[in-house]
Design an enzyme around this catalytic site. Structure first.
Site, PDB file in Angstrom:
ATOM      1  N   ALA A 259       9.779  11.721  -1.874  1.00  0.00           N
ATOM      2  CA  ALA A 259       9.591  10.285  -1.639  1.00  0.00           C
ATOM      3  C   ALA A 259       8.325   9.838  -2.360  1.00  0.00           C
ATOM      4  CB  ALA A 259       9.462  10.020  -0.151  1.00  0.00           C
ATOM      5  N   LYS A 260       8.276   8.545  -2.655  1.00  0.00           N
ATOM      6  CA  LYS A 260       7.134   8.030  -3.414  1.00  0.00           C
ATOM      7  C   LYS A 260       5.806   8.253  -2.687  1.00  0.00           C
ATOM      8  CE  LYS A 260       9.391   4.806  -6.437  1.00  0.00           C
ATOM      9  NZ  LYS A 260      10.110   3.557  -6.566  1.00  0.00           N
ATOM     10  N   ARG A 261       5.889   8.343  -1.359  1.00  0.00           N
ATOM     11  CA  ARG A 261       4.631   8.507  -0.613  1.00  0.00           C
ATOM     12  C   ARG A 261       4.091   9.942  -0.638  1.00  0.00           C
ATOM     13  NH1 ARG A 261       8.848   7.456   2.428  1.00  0.00           N
ATOM     14  NH2 ARG A 261       9.571   9.143   3.752  1.00  0.00           N
TER      15      ARG A 261
END
Ligand code: GLU
Length: 289
Positions: A259-261
């Site tokens: 995920a981007k996080r």
């Protein structure tokens, strides 16, 4: 036959991670193998979450990976007119309706129903606004009530020759290749334009892939279900159907999707740690150049 036109279509809502690198390399190599062209498209219809610094980082990191793409890059936020026109064409075919529901109202309705049907993204919209009379719709639109626009899938089905099929070149989640029958009801009456964004992902992608002459859509298996409704929109709008090549997703050590996080797998972090583009290619299973 001239080569395939492929595209990598990130949203500038975070830094690219290894999963994006895989998708970009996969699209670029698919184009190169056929002697075709590779495009990058910025999917920034979500104005609240898109940021210029993320977009700049996308170009910077793709170039660092050694990729080259055709210019100019299409930025979706500059083409809302194209999506509005497509929506107008669907309105003219009487297969869309305004949806005035708030997220809370939809959730409450779903919670109250005995067996709410589910799609790949969660519960399916219960169809509250589909049942409104033409008079009520008109009155509310005239009053300026905020609304989203949804496809009336049952009506849409009557307008196209079913079953609709698409060509799968890769290996979707089921491993099937060749002609796949689209499951057009998979998301129920999905959104075409949101209250806060004039075009949904589904509508803008279908319009852009056609306008840009994309012949082979490569993307992760997470979007396999979306392809069914994209095929439906193409049929309704009279757009050509590209071929599709879905690919595996890159997972983290725990087997979860990136995920981007997750900062640890962003290209930015890896690059700062001294990881080279050749090492990234190798880690993702591409041969080094
Ligand atoms: N913009 C989408 C994403 O970031 C990809 C769209 C596509 O490849 O169709 O996941």
């Amino acid at each position: 036959m001239t080569g395939d036109v492929t595209r990598f279509a990130p949203s500038p809502t975070g830094y690219l991670h290894l999963g994006h690198a895989f998708a970009a390399l996969f699209a670029a190599e698919s184009a190169a193998r056929s002697g075709g062209r590779f495009l990058v498209r910025i999917e920034d219809t979500d104005r609240a979450r898109s940021r210029p610094e993320y977009e700049a980082a996308i170009f910077d990191e793709l170039a660092w990976l050694g990729l080259k793409w055709d210019q100019p890059v299409r930025r979706q936020s500059e083409h809302f007119d194209d999506y509005a026109q497509a929506l107008a064409r669907l309105k003219a075919r009487a297969c869309v309706y305004p949806c005035f529901c708030t997220r809370k109202e939809i959730e409450a309705e779903i919670a109250a129903s005995v067996a709410a049907p589910h799609g790949p993204d969660g519960p399916i919209y219960p169809g509250t606004c589909r049942a409104r009379s033409a008079d009520e719709r008109e009155a509310r639109l005239e009053r300026g009530d905020a609304c989203a626009w949804r496809l009336d899938v049952a009506k849409a089905r009557e307008l196209v020759d079913t079953p609709l099929r698409f060509q799968e070149m890769g290996s979707g989640p089921t491993g099937e290749t060749g002609e796949i029958t689209a499951k057009i009801e998979v998301f129920g009456d999905f959104v075409l334009a949101r209250k806060d964004a004039p075009a949904s992902y589904h509508l803008s992608v279908v319009v852009d892939d056609a306008l840009q002459g994309v012949t082979l859509v490569t993307r992760g298996n997470d979007l396999f279900a979306a392809t069914s409704v994209h095929r439906l929109l193409q049929a309704l709008l009279g757009l050509p159907a590209p071929r599709y090549g879905h690919h595996r997703l890159i997972l983290d050590a725990a087997g979860k999707r990136l995920a981007k996080r997750d900062d640890a797998t962003t290209l930015r972090t890896l690059r700062a740690q001294g990881v080279t583009p050749a090492q990234i290619r190798e880690r993702l299973g591409f041969t080094s150049r």
